[in-house]
Design a protein around this motif. Structure first.
Motif, mmCIF file in Angstrom:
data_model
loop_
_atom_site.group_PDB
_atom_site.id
_atom_site.type_symbol
_atom_site.label_atom_id
_atom_site.label_comp_id
_atom_site.label_asym_id
_atom_site.label_seq_id
_atom_site.Cartn_x
_atom_site.Cartn_y
_atom_site.Cartn_z
ATOM 1 N N ALA A 123 14.702 -78.100 80.093
ATOM 2 C CA ALA A 123 16.106 -78.720 80.657
ATOM 3 C C ALA A 123 16.632 -77.772 81.357
ATOM 4 C CB ALA A 123 16.769 -79.161 78.950
ATOM 5 N N CYS A 124 17.572 -78.174 82.190
ATOM 6 C CA CYS A 124 18.683 -77.426 83.011
ATOM 7 C C CYS A 124 19.856 -77.947 83.000
ATOM 8 C CB CYS A 124 17.977 -77.232 84.314
ATOM 9 S SG CYS A 124 18.322 -78.677 85.558
ATOM 10 N N PHE A 125 20.724 -77.140 82.919
ATOM 11 C CA PHE A 125 22.269 -77.254 82.843
ATOM 12 C C PHE A 125 22.665 -77.985 84.319
ATOM 13 C CE2 PHE A 125 26.432 -76.033 84.273
ATOM 14 C CZ PHE A 125 27.171 -76.241 83.309
ATOM 15 N N ALA A 126 23.462 -78.654 84.059
ATOM 16 C CA ALA A 126 24.154 -79.271 85.255
ATOM 17 C C ALA A 126 25.799 -79.800 85.056
ATOM 18 C CB ALA A 126 23.412 -80.693 85.952
ATOM 19 N N LEU A 127 26.614 -79.416 86.134
ATOM 20 C CA LEU A 127 28.072 -79.545 85.876
ATOM 21 C C LEU A 127 28.479 -81.054 85.676
ATOM 22 C CD1 LEU A 127 29.888 -77.487 88.944
ATOM 23 C CD2 LEU A 127 30.118 -77.224 86.398
ATOM 24 N N THR A 128 27.961 -82.000 86.328
ATOM 25 C CA THR A 128 28.543 -83.257 86.105
ATOM 26 C C THR A 128 27.267 -84.140 85.934
ATOM 27 O OG1 THR A 128 28.459 -83.820 88.305
ATOM 28 C CG2 THR A 128 30.433 -82.701 87.484
ATOM 29 N N GLY A 129 27.627 -85.419 85.457
ATOM 30 C CA GLY A 129 26.662 -86.612 85.275
ATOM 31 C C GLY A 129 26.199 -86.902 86.573
ATOM 32 N N THR A 130 27.238 -87.112 87.528
ATOM 33 C CA THR A 130 26.634 -87.344 88.854
ATOM 34 C C THR A 130 25.449 -86.500 89.417
ATOM 35 O OG1 THR A 130 28.765 -88.493 89.584
ATOM 36 C CG2 THR A 130 27.473 -87.738 91.295
ATOM 37 N N MET A 131 25.881 -84.978 89.204
ATOM 38 C CA MET A 131 25.094 -84.180 89.614
ATOM 39 C C MET A 131 23.590 -84.392 88.974
ATOM 40 S SD MET A 131 25.384 -79.814 89.833
ATOM 41 C CE MET A 131 26.299 -79.806 91.366
ATOM 42 N N ALA A 132 23.727 -84.490 87.782
ATOM 43 C CA ALA A 132 22.360 -84.517 87.133
ATOM 44 C C ALA A 132 21.567 -85.688 87.506
ATOM 45 C CB ALA A 132 22.726 -84.679 85.475
ATOM 46 N N ILE A 148 33.198 -79.955 79.638
ATOM 47 C CA ILE A 148 32.495 -79.956 80.915
ATOM 48 C C ILE A 148 30.940 -79.762 80.531
ATOM 49 C CG2 ILE A 148 32.510 -77.760 81.176
ATOM 50 C CD1 ILE A 148 32.672 -78.314 84.043
ATOM 51 N N GLY A 149 30.167 -80.476 81.245
ATOM 52 C CA GLY A 149 28.460 -80.004 81.209
ATOM 53 C C GLY A 149 27.665 -81.453 80.679
ATOM 54 N N THR A 150 26.642 -81.209 81.645
ATOM 55 C CA THR A 150 25.650 -82.105 81.559
ATOM 56 C C THR A 150 24.435 -81.352 81.553
ATOM 57 O OG1 THR A 150 25.117 -82.776 83.729
ATOM 58 C CG2 THR A 150 26.929 -84.016 82.557
ATOM 59 N N MET A 151 23.321 -82.155 81.285
ATOM 60 C CA MET A 151 21.712 -81.579 81.306
ATOM 61 C C MET A 151 20.887 -82.611 81.793
ATOM 62 S SD MET A 151 20.297 -79.306 78.337
ATOM 63 C CE MET A 151 21.829 -78.229 78.347
ATOM 64 N N VAL A 152 19.859 -82.085 82.546
ATOM 65 C CA VAL A 152 18.557 -82.918 83.267
ATOM 66 C C VAL A 152 17.402 -82.356 82.396
ATOM 67 C CG1 VAL A 152 17.077 -83.541 84.923
ATOM 68 C CG2 VAL A 152 19.661 -82.763 85.285
ATOM 69 N N LEU A 153 16.770 -83.543 81.540
ATOM 70 C CA LEU A 153 15.564 -83.211 80.887
ATOM 71 C C LEU A 153 14.339 -83.779 81.688
ATOM 72 C CD1 LEU A 153 17.460 -84.348 77.564
ATOM 73 C CD2 LEU A 153 16.466 -81.978 77.885
ATOM 74 N N GLY A 154 13.037 -82.938 81.175
ATOM 75 C CA GLY A 154 11.699 -83.443 81.559
ATOM 76 C C GLY A 154 10.718 -82.431 81.412
ATOM 77 N N SER A 155 9.605 -82.579 82.242
ATOM 78 C CA SER A 155 8.514 -81.634 82.054
ATOM 79 C C SER A 155 9.040 -80.349 82.771
ATOM 80 C CB SER A 155 7.303 -82.181 82.790
ATOM 81 O OG SER A 155 7.564 -82.052 84.200
ATOM 82 N N ARG A 156 8.221 -79.395 82.465
ATOM 83 C CA ARG A 156 8.545 -77.914 83.001
ATOM 84 C C ARG A 156 8.346 -77.947 84.403
ATOM 85 N NH1 ARG A 156 5.354 -76.431 78.615
ATOM 86 N NH2 ARG A 156 6.676 -75.387 77.020
#
Length: 362
Positions: free
Chosen positions: A65-74, A218-226
């Motif tokens: 996973a990686c941190f992202a600032l906003t949902g739009t960015m994610a 604040i804060g969102t996250m993107v999840l997926g494979s490595r």
């Protein structure tokens, strides 16, 4: 001059029905700041961020996973990673946030053709909605569907796990990637519709939000494979999302999960969410009892009032709300976990005035 709200108290957010990200950090979140790290996330050196990413990835059953600032960015990071070689098209609900409320980011950043589909049930996309609109062909005149984006919840409506499994299985047969806009996924899980892991297992990329749902500031996250997340970090950097001391944000995100959801993935601790669901259903019932209509059923924390049928537009409805200290944005009411009985009573006063005026016009 008005007094400032006390740190950790709901403050003016208590009567703000415009979105569930209008919450105030709780004392638990603010206390977490005392233990925040201030290292460099671009170089993967910040332990608060790394630990949170690992914990959320584990809860979701994803590799990374990686941190992202906003949902739009994610969302836009995820799409940019999934689209590899044009031509390609994105299929999504015509009402989707990713199409309507992200400043045209999908077209701007990916160049994808958009295939906007209206769900026949007016709630969520089904496989029967998707099949006739997806482009699966060798015809060089067409832009093939390469990614399907689904929302859960979709405007407060839960897309059933069984339906998402049907769509996922069909998409895999046709080599179509899947993205989940899970800005309010925790709300769906809190109802018992399935676990975070159940839903996330069906998608290539997932966006989860910690301000909506959970009350982090604040804060969102993107999840997926490595591999996907490695590419996502590069896209994030290009979009200006490569922050340095993210630990300051991530410790509050972690506290929000601990306080309002838990780490088991089924929402055992989501008492505040379930209370907001009950409050939303109560408001929907009260509106109907006064003679109003709902645009769609209340399933989670969002109530869709048919204000036009009651003789109002967004501006006039908001003006009535302002008289009672309630902030409104059209007929969509979003209930969050910091709202109280006082919030409900103020909203009921708005309902009473609206229908009193409506009756007077007859």
């Amino acid at each position: 001059m008005s007094a400032c709200p006390t740190w950790g108290s709901p403050g003016n957010a208590q009567h703000d029905f415009r979105t569930d990200s209008h919450t105030t950090p709780t004392m638990h979140m603010l206390d977490a700041l005392l233990n925040a790290t201030f290292d460099d996330d671009v170089f993967r050196e910040d332990s608060s961020t790394v630990q949170l990413e690992a914990a959320v990835a584990k809860m979701a059953g994803c590799e990374d996973a990686c941190f992202a600032l906003t949902g739009t960015m994610a969302n836009q990071i995820a799409l940019r990673v999934l689209f590899e070689q044009p031509p390609y098209a994105l299929l999504a609900d015509k009402r989707a946030h990713i199409l309507n409320y992200e400043a045209g980011g999908t077209a701007y950043l990916t160049g994808a053709m958009v295939q906007a589909v209206a769900p026949l049930n007016n709630l969520f996309l089904t496989l029967e909605d998707i099949k006739p609109r997806a482009t699966i062909t060798e015809d060089v005149q067409k832009a093939p569907t390469k990614v399907i984006s689904l929302e859960n919840t979709a405007h407060g409506a839960i897309t059933p796990l069984a339906e998402m499994r049907r769509i996922s299985a069909w998409a895999r047969q046709h080599d179509i990637k899947l993205h989940l806009d899970g800005a309010r996924l925790f709300q769906a899980v809190a109802t018992g519709a399935g676990s975070v892991r159940d839903f996330c297992a069906l998608f290539d990329t997932i966006h989860v939000d910690f301000s909506k749902n959970l009350g982090a500031p604040i804060g969102t996250m993107v999840l997926g494979s490595r591999d996907i997340i490695a590419r996502a970090r590069r896209v994030r950097k290009a979009l200006g999302g490569g922050l340095r001391p993210t630990g300051l944000i991530c410790v509050m995100m972690r506290a929000a999960v601990e306080e309002n959801f838990g780490w088991e993935g089924r929402g055992e601790l989501a008492h505040g969410m379930r209370r907001s669901h009950a409050m939303a259903k109560r408001l929907g019932t009260e509106w109907q009892q006064r003679g109003g209509h709902l645009i769609r059923p209340v399933e989670t924390n969002i109530v869709w009032l048919d204000i036009r049928a009651a003789g109002y537009i967004a501006e006039t409805f908001a003006a009535v709300g302002a008289k009672y200290g309630v902030k409104l944005d059209g007929g969509r009411l979003v209930v969050h976990y910091q709202m109280t009985e006082d919030s409900v009573q103020r909203m009921l006063q708005v309902f009473d005035e609206c229908f009193a005026i409506s009756k007077a016009r007859l």
